[in-house]
Design an enzyme around this catalytic site. Structure first.
Site, PDB file in Angstrom:
ATOM      1  N   ASP A  80       0.845  -1.196   0.000  1.00  0.00           N
ATOM      2  CA  ASP A  80       0.000   0.000   0.000  1.00  0.00           C
ATOM      3  C   ASP A  80       0.877   1.241   0.000  1.00  0.00           C
ATOM      4  O   ASP A  80       2.098   1.173   0.179  1.00  0.00           O
ATOM      5  CB  ASP A  80      -0.916   0.005   1.219  1.00  0.00           C
ATOM      6  N   LYS A  81       0.218   2.373  -0.190  1.00  0.00           N
ATOM      7  CA  LYS A  81       0.867   3.687  -0.158  1.00  0.00           C
ATOM      8  C   LYS A  81      -0.013   4.614   0.657  1.00  0.00           C
ATOM      9  O   LYS A  81      -1.246   4.492   0.648  1.00  0.00           O
ATOM     10  CB  LYS A  81       1.049   4.192  -1.592  1.00  0.00           C
ATOM     11  N   HIS A  82       0.594   5.560   1.362  1.00  0.00           N
ATOM     12  CA  HIS A  82      -0.165   6.536   2.137  1.00  0.00           C
ATOM     13  C   HIS A  82       0.445   7.914   1.939  1.00  0.00           C
ATOM     14  O   HIS A  82       1.664   8.070   1.950  1.00  0.00           O
ATOM     15  CB  HIS A  82      -0.153   6.193   3.629  1.00  0.00           C
ATOM     16  N   SER A  83      -0.418   8.923   1.781  1.00  0.00           N
ATOM     17  CA  SER A  83       0.038  10.303   1.649  1.00  0.00           C
ATOM     18  C   SER A  83      -0.371  11.095   2.883  1.00  0.00           C
ATOM     19  O   SER A  83      -1.458  10.887   3.437  1.00  0.00           O
ATOM     20  CB  SER A  83      -0.575  10.946   0.396  1.00  0.00           C
ATOM     21  N   THR A 120      -9.253  11.145  -0.783  1.00  0.00           N
ATOM     22  CA  THR A 120      -9.500  10.142  -1.823  1.00  0.00           C
ATOM     23  C   THR A 120     -10.943   9.646  -1.784  1.00  0.00           C
ATOM     24  O   THR A 120     -11.572   9.446  -2.830  1.00  0.00           O
ATOM     25  CB  THR A 120      -8.527   8.960  -1.656  1.00  0.00           C
ATOM     26  N   ARG A 168      -7.682  14.294  20.426  1.00  0.00           N
ATOM     27  CA  ARG A 168      -6.556  15.129  20.000  1.00  0.00           C
ATOM     28  C   ARG A 168      -7.027  16.340  19.215  1.00  0.00           C
ATOM     29  O   ARG A 168      -6.483  17.441  19.336  1.00  0.00           O
ATOM     30  CB  ARG A 168      -5.593  14.312  19.132  1.00  0.00           C
ATOM     31  N   SER A 183      -1.091   7.008  14.583  1.00  0.00           N
ATOM     32  CA  SER A 183      -2.398   7.118  13.946  1.00  0.00           C
ATOM     33  C   SER A 183      -2.361   6.593  12.518  1.00  0.00           C
ATOM     34  O   SER A 183      -3.205   5.797  12.101  1.00  0.00           O
ATOM     35  CB  SER A 183      -2.859   8.577  13.961  1.00  0.00           C
ATOM     36  N   LYS A 187      -3.572   1.952  11.341  1.00  0.00           N
ATOM     37  CA  LYS A 187      -4.555   1.523  10.334  1.00  0.00           C
ATOM     38  C   LYS A 187      -3.889   0.685   9.252  1.00  0.00           C
ATOM     39  O   LYS A 187      -4.485  -0.264   8.720  1.00  0.00           O
ATOM     40  CB  LYS A 187      -5.243   2.754   9.733  1.00  0.00           C
ATOM     41  N   LYS A 188      -2.659   1.020   8.888  1.00  0.00           N
ATOM     42  CA  LYS A 188      -1.955   0.269   7.853  1.00  0.00           C
ATOM     43  C   LYS A 188      -1.571  -1.127   8.363  1.00  0.00           C
ATOM     44  O   LYS A 188      -1.662  -2.110   7.616  1.00  0.00           O
ATOM     45  CB  LYS A 188      -0.717   1.035   7.389  1.00  0.00           C
TER      46      LYS A 188
END
Length: 435
Positions: A80-83, A120, A168, A183, A187-188
């Site tokens: 996967d990828k996360h931004s 997204t 937070r 955080s 999730k990943k």
């Protein structure tokens, strides 16, 4: 476990044992802590920080607070990828099907817009019928049969993160590197990944405007993810102008469809998509080198295979099967489209990317409050990149608005977000570094 003792020790700067962190997060997920205790813990972490060992323990505890996805029956590397968020950043929409077409399985858990940045999920909701929260069985089926699925977080994945983040958000503790790291990564990890590539944005349109801070965040994310057992790297990318030539929801989705169909190319977006595809393929062992990996990714796009993967994903998740061929049949257009004229002749030399994102929100394309409904039609398209020579009165973008008054306001605002100079500017590389 006595919560106030854990809070006190962190307040005093002590390093917490993994067992104490696990107990605290388990109590948080079970609803056994007050908001005051959660807020006090977050503030103690904000002031005193956490070691890498503590941050890994926090991340794992949050990931273990709910379900963990299993992919044992899928004979592909799980990646996967996360931004960290930007403006005109629709990379995930093209990257997931390209990576899947090259042999990866990409179970992408995405988010909505946050602040001035686009989300997204909001872009995907411009597709009629697309289910962003399918049940677990359908999510698994789509990933297995197409190679990728882009959906939203369910309440059973890392639920402790949801409660901690809500506190937070109202206690001025969002901008803590350990808490941001846990955080994102919890999730990943819950998604069952084997490899992960991170896109850490830096610039005036990013949450991290300073290069040094972006590198600190990237280093924290990479070290903690690797420490938690997921092979991870990060690219630092420039966000001093919109990444694509569109900013909005349906307009960015149309940009994605045109990209996958080969109807257009956007140099900055193209560079980032293929850089991340190459990193994902090498990290997962599909390709031996970045050059080989980029060649595979470009072939997947030019052959139409990536477009086929995206089309099947959309169809299986409830959207139209012919979306790529007929985007105008399904993606709603704003009733008013208005060009934004250049205020003077010269070179586009600087952009307030954050301002562009805020202008999308002002048009109705983002949220001021969590319950706000988004107008998916609105935004900007045909945004010219920095380094473009323009003449006075020539369009530098096209506004998509719900009415004439909104279009006028947005056009005036957008013009102010760009600086035009007599001298040609030096441009910042879109890929700023690898960690």
């Amino acid at each position: 476990m006595i919560p106030q003792e854990i809070i006190r020790r962190k307040r005093d700067g002590d390093e917490l044992a993994a067992a104490d962190i696990q107990s605290f997060i388990a109590a948080l997920a079970a609803g056994q802590l007050s908001e005051g205790q959660i807020g006090a813990f977050a503030m103690a972490v904000w002031f005193k920080g956490m070691s890498r060992t503590e941050t890994v323990a926090l991340t794992l505890a949050m990931a273990d607070s709910g379900d963990r996805l299993q992919w044992a029956d899928i004979d592909r590397p799980i990646a996967d990828k996360h931004s960290t968020g930007g403006v005109g950043d629709n990379v995930s929409l093209m990257l997931a099907p390209i990576a899947a077409a090259c042999g990866l399985a990409v179970p992408m858990i995405s988010g909505r817009g946050l602040g001035h940045t686009g989300g997204t999920l909001d872009k995907l909701e411009s597709i009629p019928g697309y289910m962003i929260t399918p049940d677990a069985d359908l999510f698994h089926k789509v990933v297995k049969e197409t190679g990728c699925a882009i959906i939203g977080q369910t309440g059973t994945l890392a639920p402790a993160d949801g409660r901690l983040y809500a506190v937070r958000d109202v206690t001025a503790t969002v901008d803590s590197i350990p808490l941001i790291t846990a955080s994102i990564l919890s999730k990943k990890l819950a998604a069952g990944l084997e490899t992960l590539v991170l896109d850490v944005k830096v610039g005036n349109g990013a949450f991290m405007a300073d290069r040094g801070q972006a590198e600190i965040l990237a280093q924290s994310l990479v070290e903690v993810a690797n420490g938690a057992g997921v092979k991870t790297s990060a690219l630092i990318t420039d966000m001093n102008q919109p990444l694509a030539d569109s900013a909005g929801n349906a307009v960015e989705m149309r940009n994605c469809l045109d990209f996958l169909a080969g109807r257009k190319r956007d140099t900055r977006l193209d560079s980032v998509v293929f850089a991340f595809a190459a990193e994902m393929l090498v990290k997962s062992g599909i390709a031996a080198s970045p050059d080989e990996a980029e060649g595979m990714a470009r072939q997947a796009l030019s052959s139409g295979k990536a477009a086929e993967v995206f089309a099947r994903m959309v169809s299986m998740l409830g959207g139209p099967a012919d979306l790529i061929e007929n985007p105008d049949r399904y993606l709603a257009r704003a009733p008013v489209e208005k060009p934004v004229p250049a205020a003077r002749s010269g070179w586009l030399s600087a952009c307030d990317a954050r301002g562009v994102g805020v202008s999308v929100i002002d048009l109705g394309g983002g949220r001021r409050h969590p319950a706000d409904r988004i107008d998916h039609r609105v935004g900007f398209s045909e945004l010219l990149p920095l380094g473009t020579r323009v003449n006075a009165g020539e369009p530098i973008a096209l506004v998509h608005a719900a009415d004439e008054a909104a279009a006028e306001r947005a056009a005036a605002a957008l013009a102010l977000h760009y600086r035009i100079t007599e001298d040609r500017p030096g441009l910042t590389p879109v890929i700023a570094g690898l960690i």
